[in-house]
Design a protein around this motif. Structure first.
Motif, PDB file in Angstrom:
ATOM      1  N   ARG A 188     -82.617 -39.623   8.905  1.00 44.24           N
ATOM      2  CA  ARG A 188     -82.356 -39.699  10.346  1.00 44.24           C
ATOM      3  C   ARG A 188     -83.422 -40.495  11.103  1.00 44.24           C
ATOM      4  O   ARG A 188     -83.147 -41.030  12.186  1.00 44.24           O
ATOM      5  N   ASN A 189     -84.631 -40.552  10.558  1.00 48.83           N
ATOM      6  CA  ASN A 189     -85.703 -41.305  11.228  1.00 48.83           C
ATOM      7  C   ASN A 189     -85.906 -42.693  10.622  1.00 48.83           C
ATOM      8  O   ASN A 189     -86.887 -43.374  10.932  1.00 48.83           O
ATOM      9  N   TYR A 190     -84.983 -43.092   9.759  1.00 49.58           N
ATOM     10  CA  TYR A 190     -85.089 -44.405   9.118  1.00 49.58           C
ATOM     11  C   TYR A 190     -84.896 -45.511  10.156  1.00 49.58           C
ATOM     12  O   TYR A 190     -83.997 -45.434  11.002  1.00 49.58           O
ATOM     13  N   ARG A 191     -85.753 -46.522  10.107  1.00 53.44           N
ATOM     14  CA  ARG A 191     -85.656 -47.617  11.075  1.00 53.44           C
ATOM     15  C   ARG A 191     -84.529 -48.567  10.670  1.00 53.44           C
ATOM     16  O   ARG A 191     -84.640 -49.324   9.718  1.00 53.44           O
TER      17      ARG A 191
END
Length: 340
Positions: A325-328
């Motif tokens: 979910r926090n992947y750029r």
């Protein structure tokens, strides 16, 4: 040991064709032509002959499908030459020389000869180039194809045979590895259709490939939607055919490949014990892969396992999107901002 050998050989083939795809002249386009030829021949054969023809007992469709399957070498040679910018007439002349030969010999022979055909077109006046193509390149193409056929039978197709045989002794491992690999390859430029056509997979392994590819539609659509990789059109496109959004996949490989491998592996293990078979090689694609199964298996069994795979894949997609979910997110290989 045999199943490990099959998987290792498969990985070697994957590495080779991945290098070819990215670094050989026209590599990605040629592999796309291979996938297109698999659709135009093996998929047509499967749907016309095994689905419509066999299910409804219509001889016309059975014969149509059979003839389509016999043209794999011709069609792939034509598409490869055309993709490499050989003019349409010369592409067709090169292609007819592959009558009676298979998909992979057609691919390799046309790839080699197309460079010569392009040289003729560039150096020889229009109207004369095709004479040289007829006189010189037709026999040369066929000789290359005939020379390669034994090698293909002894290597690429042998890998497929090893995988099929090993499935009987260790279906769990084969389903896990093959399901995971097929879904990852399906989102890469190599294409799962091209890979399964290269290996000539049939039976349970091809059922694993086709249903795992079907499951990848749910994985990819969830990943794209939850991580906001592209817009709604991208979500729909990647669900129908992962290769249509190869640019977005290659820009965000970690979440897409990792989630696909896990989901495909889980689905593959289930399918390996399902009893489903698929005798149409090259049909590892989301929509057609599912439809083809109805030609070889009871409809109720296909529907049951399609639902199971869809549930497994959907859940895997949600879990994967939560983990990453926090992947750029990047929208292309050339966008380093991470902004859509």
């Amino acid at each position: 040991m045999e199943q490990i050998t099959g998987i290792l050989l498969l990985l070697v083939i994957l590495v080779f064709f991945t290098i070819f795809t990215y670094y050989a002249p026209y590599g990605a386009d040629v592999m796309g032509a291979l996938a297109g030829a698999a659709i135009a021949t093996f998929l047509v054969e499967a749907l016309q002959r095994f689905v419509i023809g066999d299910i409804f007992g219509i001889e016309f469709f059975q014969e149509t499908g059979l003839e389509a399957g016999l043209l794999s070498g011709v069609i792939v040679a034509f598409l490869v030459a055309l993709t490499m910018k050989v003019n349409a007439q010369n592409s067709a002349i090169i292609a007819v020389s592959m009558g009676g030969l298979g998909l992979i010999p057609g691919l390799i022979a046309a790839y080699i000869v197309s460079f010569v055909a392009k040289f003729f077109e560039k150096k020889i006046p229009n109207g004369l180039d095709f004479i040289l193509v007829v006189i010189l390149l037709v026999p040369l193409t066929r000789l290359i194809g005939m020379g390669i056929s034994p090698l293909v039978d002894a290597s690429l197709l042998q890998i497929g045979t090893i995988i099929e045989t090993a499935t009987d002794t260790s279906p769990l491992i084969m389903g896990l590895m093959l399901g995971g690999i097929i879904t990852v390859v399906g989102t890469s430029p190599l294409s799962s259709m091209a890979l399964t056509a290269l290996l000539g997979l049939t039976g349970i392994p091809m059922a694993v490939g086709s249903l795992a590819a079907f499951g990848s539609a749910f994985i990819n659509s969830v990943i794209f939607h939850k991580l906001k990789i592209g817009d709604l059109k991208s979500v729909i496109s990647v669900a129908i055919e992962p290769l249509s959004k190869a640019d977005l996949v290659s820009a965000n490989p970690i979440p897409v490949y990792a989630t696909n491998f896990i989901g495909g592996a889980l689905s593959g293990m289930v399918i390996a014990y399902s009893g489903l078979i698929n005798d149409a090689p090259g049909t590892a694609t989301p929509t057609a892969g599912l439809l083809v199964l109805f030609g070889f298996n009871p409809a109720s069994q296909v529907v049951l396992y399609a639902v199971i795979v869809a549930v497994i894949s959907g859940i895997t997609g949600f879990i994967g999107s939560y983990i990453f979910r926090n992947y750029r997110v990047r929208k292309s290989d050339f966008d380093a901002t991470g902004k859509l």
